[in-house]
Design a protein around this motif. Structure first.
Motif, PDB file in Angstrom:
ATOM      1  N   TYR A   1       1.130  32.411  17.124  1.00  0.00           N
ATOM      2  CA  TYR A   1      -0.610  32.877  17.067  1.00  0.00           C
ATOM      3  C   TYR A   1      -1.135  31.745  16.474  1.00  0.00           C
ATOM      4  O   TYR A   1      -1.144  30.861  16.038  1.00  0.00           O
ATOM      5  CB  TYR A   1      -0.664  34.021  15.956  1.00  0.00           C
ATOM      6  N   ASP A   2      -2.623  31.947  17.097  1.00  0.00           N
ATOM      7  CA  ASP A   2      -3.497  30.842  16.721  1.00  0.00           C
ATOM      8  C   ASP A   2      -4.755  31.424  15.898  1.00  0.00           C
ATOM      9  O   ASP A   2      -5.486  32.151  16.450  1.00  0.00           O
ATOM     10  CB  ASP A   2      -4.199  30.046  18.029  1.00  0.00           C
ATOM     11  N   SER A   3      -4.502  31.504  14.702  1.00  0.00           N
ATOM     12  CA  SER A   3      -5.621  31.975  13.830  1.00  0.00           C
ATOM     13  C   SER A   3      -5.792  31.307  12.500  1.00  0.00           C
ATOM     14  O   SER A   3      -5.086  30.381  12.179  1.00  0.00           O
ATOM     15  CB  SER A   3      -5.120  33.337  13.387  1.00  0.00           C
ATOM     16  N   ASP A   4      -6.565  31.729  11.502  1.00  0.00           N
ATOM     17  CA  ASP A   4      -6.885  31.014  10.508  1.00  0.00           C
ATOM     18  C   ASP A   4      -5.695  31.151   9.368  1.00  0.00           C
ATOM     19  O   ASP A   4      -5.601  30.366   8.453  1.00  0.00           O
ATOM     20  CB  ASP A   4      -8.218  31.516   9.630  1.00  0.00           C
ATOM     21  N   ALA A   5      -4.801  32.073   9.616  1.00  0.00           N
ATOM     22  CA  ALA A   5      -3.764  32.523   8.728  1.00  0.00           C
ATOM     23  C   ALA A   5      -2.756  31.426   9.039  1.00  0.00           C
ATOM     24  O   ALA A   5      -2.396  31.026  10.108  1.00  0.00           O
ATOM     25  CB  ALA A   5      -3.369  33.679   8.950  1.00  0.00           C
ATOM     26  N   GLN A   6      -1.939  31.340   7.721  1.00  0.00           N
ATOM     27  CA  GLN A   6      -0.755  30.118   7.667  1.00  0.00           C
ATOM     28  C   GLN A   6       0.360  30.859   7.874  1.00  0.00           C
ATOM     29  O   GLN A   6       1.417  30.347   8.013  1.00  0.00           O
ATOM     30  CB  GLN A   6      -0.865  29.048   6.813  1.00  0.00           C
ATOM     31  N   SER A   7       0.435  32.155   7.133  1.00  0.00           N
ATOM     32  CA  SER A   7       1.622  32.844   6.987  1.00  0.00           C
ATOM     33  C   SER A   7       1.407  34.562   6.765  1.00  0.00           C
ATOM     34  O   SER A   7       0.155  34.702   6.603  1.00  0.00           O
ATOM     35  CB  SER A   7       2.325  32.597   5.626  1.00  0.00           C
ATOM     36  N   VAL A   8       2.280  35.061   7.016  1.00  0.00           N
ATOM     37  CA  VAL A   8       1.913  36.536   6.942  1.00  0.00           C
ATOM     38  C   VAL A   8       3.150  37.135   6.085  1.00  0.00           C
ATOM     39  O   VAL A   8       4.296  37.127   6.323  1.00  0.00           O
ATOM     40  CB  VAL A   8       2.127  37.260   8.362  1.00  0.00           C
ATOM     41  N   LEU A   9       2.573  37.685   4.982  1.00  0.00           N
ATOM     42  CA  LEU A   9       3.603  38.470   4.202  1.00  0.00           C
ATOM     43  C   LEU A   9       3.704  39.901   4.591  1.00  0.00           C
ATOM     44  O   LEU A   9       2.701  40.461   4.707  1.00  0.00           O
ATOM     45  CB  LEU A   9       2.917  38.251   2.695  1.00  0.00           C
ATOM     46  N   THR A  10       4.933  40.309   4.647  1.00  0.00           N
ATOM     47  CA  THR A  10       5.321  41.629   5.111  1.00  0.00           C
ATOM     48  C   THR A  10       5.910  42.563   3.943  1.00  0.00           C
ATOM     49  O   THR A  10       6.662  42.296   3.300  1.00  0.00           O
ATOM     50  CB  THR A  10       6.128  41.775   6.088  1.00  0.00           C
ATOM     51  N   ILE A  11       5.152  43.572   3.274  1.00  0.00           N
ATOM     52  CA  ILE A  11       5.457  44.345   2.185  1.00  0.00           C
ATOM     53  C   ILE A  11       5.843  45.758   2.657  1.00  0.00           C
ATOM     54  O   ILE A  11       5.212  46.430   3.440  1.00  0.00           O
ATOM     55  CB  ILE A  11       4.109  44.372   1.466  1.00  0.00           C
ATOM     56  N   GLY A  12       6.812  46.247   2.151  1.00  0.00           N
ATOM     57  CA  GLY A  12       7.476  47.389   2.096  1.00  0.00           C
ATOM     58  C   GLY A  12       6.848  48.377   0.987  1.00  0.00           C
ATOM     59  O   GLY A  12       7.497  47.855  -0.223  1.00  0.00           O
ATOM     60  N   TRP A  13       6.026  49.353   0.924  1.00  0.00           N
ATOM     61  CA  TRP A  13       5.339  49.880  -0.350  1.00  0.00           C
ATOM     62  C   TRP A  13       6.232  51.076  -0.761  1.00  0.00           C
ATOM     63  O   TRP A  13       6.908  51.514   0.071  1.00  0.00           O
ATOM     64  CB  TRP A  13       3.766  50.117  -0.110  1.00  0.00           C
ATOM     65  N   SER A  14       6.285  51.340  -1.811  1.00  0.00           N
ATOM     66  CA  SER A  14       6.881  52.374  -2.339  1.00  0.00           C
ATOM     67  C   SER A  14       6.639  53.765  -1.898  1.00  0.00           C
ATOM     68  O   SER A  14       7.523  54.968  -1.552  1.00  0.00           O
ATOM     69  CB  SER A  14       6.804  52.655  -3.982  1.00  0.00           C
ATOM     70  N   SER A  15       5.315  53.908  -1.128  1.00  0.00           N
ATOM     71  CA  SER A  15       5.124  55.092  -0.329  1.00  0.00           C
ATOM     72  C   SER A  15       5.580  55.118   1.009  1.00  0.00           C
ATOM     73  O   SER A  15       5.533  56.330   1.557  1.00  0.00           O
ATOM     74  CB  SER A  15       3.355  55.194  -0.261  1.00  0.00           C
ATOM     75  N   GLY A  16       6.293  54.266   1.311  1.00  0.00           N
ATOM     76  CA  GLY A  16       7.051  54.341   2.729  1.00  0.00           C
ATOM     77  C   GLY A  16       6.111  53.593   3.766  1.00  0.00           C
ATOM     78  O   GLY A  16       6.490  53.459   4.977  1.00  0.00           O
ATOM     79  N   ARG A  17       5.102  52.680   3.282  1.00  0.00           N
ATOM     80  CA  ARG A  17       4.143  52.103   4.080  1.00  0.00           C
ATOM     81  C   ARG A  17       4.620  50.702   4.107  1.00  0.00           C
ATOM     82  O   ARG A  17       4.860  50.113   3.187  1.00  0.00           O
ATOM     83  CB  ARG A  17       2.703  52.454   3.619  1.00  0.00           C
ATOM     84  N   VAL A  18       4.422  50.110   5.680  1.00  0.00           N
ATOM     85  CA  VAL A  18       4.714  48.830   5.795  1.00  0.00           C
ATOM     86  C   VAL A  18       3.345  48.079   6.061  1.00  0.00           C
ATOM     87  O   VAL A  18       2.670  48.347   6.932  1.00  0.00           O
ATOM     88  CB  VAL A  18       5.636  48.497   6.876  1.00  0.00           C
ATOM     89  N   GLU A  19       3.113  46.970   5.302  1.00  0.00           N
ATOM     90  CA  GLU A  19       1.817  46.239   5.357  1.00  0.00           C
ATOM     91  C   GLU A  19       2.015  44.684   5.692  1.00  0.00           C
ATOM     92  O   GLU A  19       3.096  44.176   5.045  1.00  0.00           O
ATOM     93  CB  GLU A  19       0.900  46.430   4.165  1.00  0.00           C
ATOM     94  N   TYR A  20       1.095  44.330   6.538  1.00  0.00           N
ATOM     95  CA  TYR A  20       1.124  42.986   7.077  1.00  0.00           C
ATOM     96  C   TYR A  20       0.137  42.159   6.249  1.00  0.00           C
ATOM     97  O   TYR A  20      -1.075  42.512   6.763  1.00  0.00           O
ATOM     98  CB  TYR A  20       1.143  42.758   8.386  1.00  0.00           C
ATOM     99  N   TYR A  21       0.309  41.092   5.273  1.00  0.00           N
ATOM    100  CA  TYR A  21      -0.803  40.526   4.614  1.00  0.00           C
ATOM    101  C   TYR A  21      -0.900  39.165   5.161  1.00  0.00           C
ATOM    102  O   TYR A  21      -0.207  38.410   4.813  1.00  0.00           O
ATOM    103  CB  TYR A  21      -0.675  40.636   3.268  1.00  0.00           C
ATOM    104  N   PRO A  22      -1.860  38.673   5.966  1.00  0.00           N
ATOM    105  CA  PRO A  22      -2.079  37.133   6.447  1.00  0.00           C
ATOM    106  C   PRO A  22      -2.640  36.431   5.275  1.00  0.00           C
ATOM    107  O   PRO A  22      -3.593  36.862   4.538  1.00  0.00           O
ATOM    108  CB  PRO A  22      -3.275  37.331   7.688  1.00  0.00           C
ATOM    109  N   LEU A  23      -2.044  35.008   4.943  1.00  0.00           N
ATOM    110  CA  LEU A  23      -2.530  34.385   3.937  1.00  0.00           C
ATOM    111  C   LEU A  23      -3.231  33.229   4.583  1.00  0.00           C
ATOM    112  O   LEU A  23      -2.557  32.570   5.378  1.00  0.00           O
ATOM    113  CB  LEU A  23      -1.699  33.933   3.175  1.00  0.00           C
TER     114      LEU A  23
END
Length: 451
Positions: free
Chosen positions: A429-451
Motif C-alpha cells: 500500500y501507498d499511504s501515510d501509515a507505516q504499519s498496521v497493528l491487528t488486534i483481537g479484542w475480548s468481544s470477538g472483534r478484530v480491528e486494524y489500526y494503522p500507525l
C-alpha cells in the motif's frame, strides 16, 4: 541510549487515520452463537447430568486417577484398599513422595492446559474467543484461531474463507505461516503440530487434503512454533518437554535440540535466522546461534518470574522482553550478530500501573509485545488493564531511543486478547501509515489500526 521512561503523562488515545484501501480488510466479528452451535453446551451438560455412578475395581480407579492427576493422588486412592498390606504400603510411599516433592519440585505442579494459559501470549487464553492471529509474511492473508478449535483464513476475497478444522486440532495455542509458500500454516495445539496446505487460488472454503500431524513422545501440548528464515525447518516447544524439537517438515522427522533443566514455553527464530531464543516455565531462558554457524548457547535468568513475551529488531541487534512478575520493559543489545553474545539486560521503561487524566487505568504486568516490521512502533498489552500502549522506537546502529506515542482502547469494557502486525503492509500500500497493528479484542472483534 534513552533514559528510563514510565507511563505517566502518556499521550491520550490515538485517532484512527484513514486507509487508502480500507475495503481490502475483512470485517471480522465472532460471537459465541457463531462459534458454538445453539444447544451444543446444553447437550454436553445434559449428558453429564444423566451419567450414573458405577462400581469400579480399585486397580481401575487407581489407574484412572494416576492418568488424570498423578502418582501422589493415585497412592492416596490406594490407601483405601481393603488389603492392609496394600493400604500401608501406599501410605508409606505417599509419605515418601510428599517429602521428595518438597525438594524435587522443579516446576509448578499444574495441569498442562493451566500452564498453557499461564505462559500464553493471549490474555485469558482458556476463555478467549480469539486465541491467536497471524499475518502471512508475503501476501494479504490473515489466519485467526478461535475457541471452537477452528482456524479461518481471511483474504481480499470476502466470499471465500477457508476453514481449517480437524479432530486432532484441539486447544490451539499458536500459528506460524511458512516463509516462501503461498499457503502452508503450522498450528500448535494440544496434540502436537498440524501442517495445513491451503491452495491460494482455491475457490472452496475447505482445504483439499487433511493436515499433516507432527507429534513426538511427550512433546505436547505444543506452546510455540517458529519457522526458520528460509522455511526449511520448524522449531517447536512444549510445556511438557525439556527438549526443543527441530522438524524437517517435508520428511516429517525431528531432531531434539538443546535439552534444558525445565520444560520450554516459548521459542522463536530471530528474523534473519542467525539466532534463536527459548524460554522455560521457570526463570531460565536461552539465546542460541543457529547452524551452519558454530552453535553456541548462552543461558540467562530473569530476576523475577519467567519470560512472558519478547520482540527482536529486524537486524537481530536489539531484543526487548517482559517477564511474568516484573512491571518493566527490558532491553538487551547484541554484541556479535553470529555469536549469541548479548550485553546485560536493563530496564528501559517502567510499566507500573497508572491512571490517565480521565481516570482510566493503564499499564501493569505485561501480556504481550509486538514490534512492527520497520522497528518503528512497539505495542504492549497488559494482563489486567484494557489499553495497549504504543511506543515510537528509533534504532541508530547499536543505540535505541524509545518515546511514548499513543494509547489504544477498545469499545466499552473489551480488552485486547491478542495482537500482531501485518508483515507486508509497506509492500502493498501507498499511504501515510507505516504499519498496521491487528488486534483481537475480548468481544470477538478484530480491528486494524494503522500507525
Amino acid at each position: 541510549m534513552s533514559r528510563a521512561l514510565n507511563l505517566s503523562n502518556f499521550p491520550p488515545s490515538a485517532e484512527v487515520i484513514g486507509f487508502s484501501a480500507r475495503d481490502h480488510y475483512p470485517d471480522i466479528v465472532f460471537t459465541r452463537e457463531m462459534l458454538h452451535p445453539p444447544g451444543h453446551s446444553r447437550r454436553s451438560e445434559s449428558t453429564r447430568d444423566v451419567m450414573v455412578p458405577v462400581t469400579e475395581s480399585l486397580p481401575k480407579r487407581i489407574l484412572a486417577i494416576f492418568m488424570e492427576l498423578g502418582l501422589l493422588e493415585a497412592l492416596g486412592e490406594a490407601t483405601q484398599s481393603e488389603s492392609r498390606f496394600v493400604a500401608r504400603a501406599a501410605t508409606y510411599l505417599q509419605m515418601i513422595g510428599r517429602r521428595f516433592k518438597q525438594y524435587w519440585q522443579s516446576y509448578p505442579c499444574e495441569l498442562s492446559m493451566d500452564l498453557v494459559a499461564k505462559h500464553s501470549q493471549t490474555r485469558n487464553w482458556q476463555k478467549s474467543t480469539i486465541r491467536c492471529l497471524s499475518w502471512h509474511p508475503l501476501c494479504f492473508k490473515l489466519a485467526v484461531a478461535t475457541i471452537d478449535d477452528t482456524v479461518r483464513i481471511f483474504t481480499r476475497n470476502p466470499g471465500v474463507t477457508p476453514i481449517l478444522r480437524s479432530s486432532l486440532q484441539k486447544a490451539v495455542t499458536c500459528l506460524a505461516w511458512r516463509p516462501y509458500t503461498g499457503g502452508e500454516l503450522a498450528i500448535g495445539c494440544q496434540s502436537g503440530v498440524l501442517i495445513w496446505s491451503v491452495d491460494p487460488t482455491s475457490q472452496i472454503t475447505r482445504p483439499l487434503s487433511q493436515a499433516v500431524h507432527l507429534q513426538h513422545g511427550r512433546h505436547q501440548p505444543v506452546t510455540a512454533v517458529s519457522w526458520s528464515s528460509n522455511g526449511e525447518l520448524l522449531v517447536t516447544a512444549s510445556i511438557n518437554d525439556t527438549h526443543l524439537l527441530v522438524w524437517n517438515v517435508d520428511q516429517q522427522r525431528c531432531v531434539p535440540m538443546h535439552r534444558v533443566k525445565l520444560p520450554c514455553a516459548l521459542v522463536s527464530y530471530a528474523p534473519l535466522g542467525y539466532n534463536m531464543i527459548a524460554s522455560t516455565i521457570g526463570k531460565d531462558f536461552y539465546l542460541c546461534t543457529v547452524p551452519p554457524e558454530r552453535v553456541t548457547r548462552v543461558g540467562w535468568s530473569t530476576a523475577n518470574g519467567s519470560l512472558q513475551s519478547f520482540a527482536w529488531s529486524r537486524d537481530e541487534k536489539h531484543l526487548l522482553f517482559v517477564t511474568t512478575d516484573d512491571m518493566k520493559l527490558f532491553y538487551m543489545r547484541l554484541s556479535g550478530l553470529k555469536s549469541a553474545s548479548y550485553e546485560l539486560a536493563f530496564p528501559l521503561v517502567d510499566l507500573d500501573q497508572k491512571l490517565t487524566d480521565g481516570g482510566l487505568a493503564i499499564g501493569g504486568k505485561a501480556q504481550s509485545l509486538a514490534w512492527c516490521p520497520r522497528d518503528r512502533f512497539l505495542a504492549i498489552s497488559f494482563k489486567n488493564t484494557a489499553a495497549i500502549a504504543i511506543f515510537f522506537t528509533n534504532l541508530a546502529g547499536l543505540q535505541i531511543n524509545i518515546d511514548p506515542y499513543c494509547l489504544i482502547f477498545g469499545v466499552g469494557v473489551e480488552y485486547p486478547s491478542c495482537m500482531c502486525y501485518q508483515e507486508n503492509y509497506q509492500q502493498e500500500y501507498d499511504s501515510d501509515a507505516q504499519s498496521v497493528l491487528t488486534i483481537g479484542w475480548s468481544s470477538g472483534r478484530v480491528e486494524y489500526y494503522p500507525l
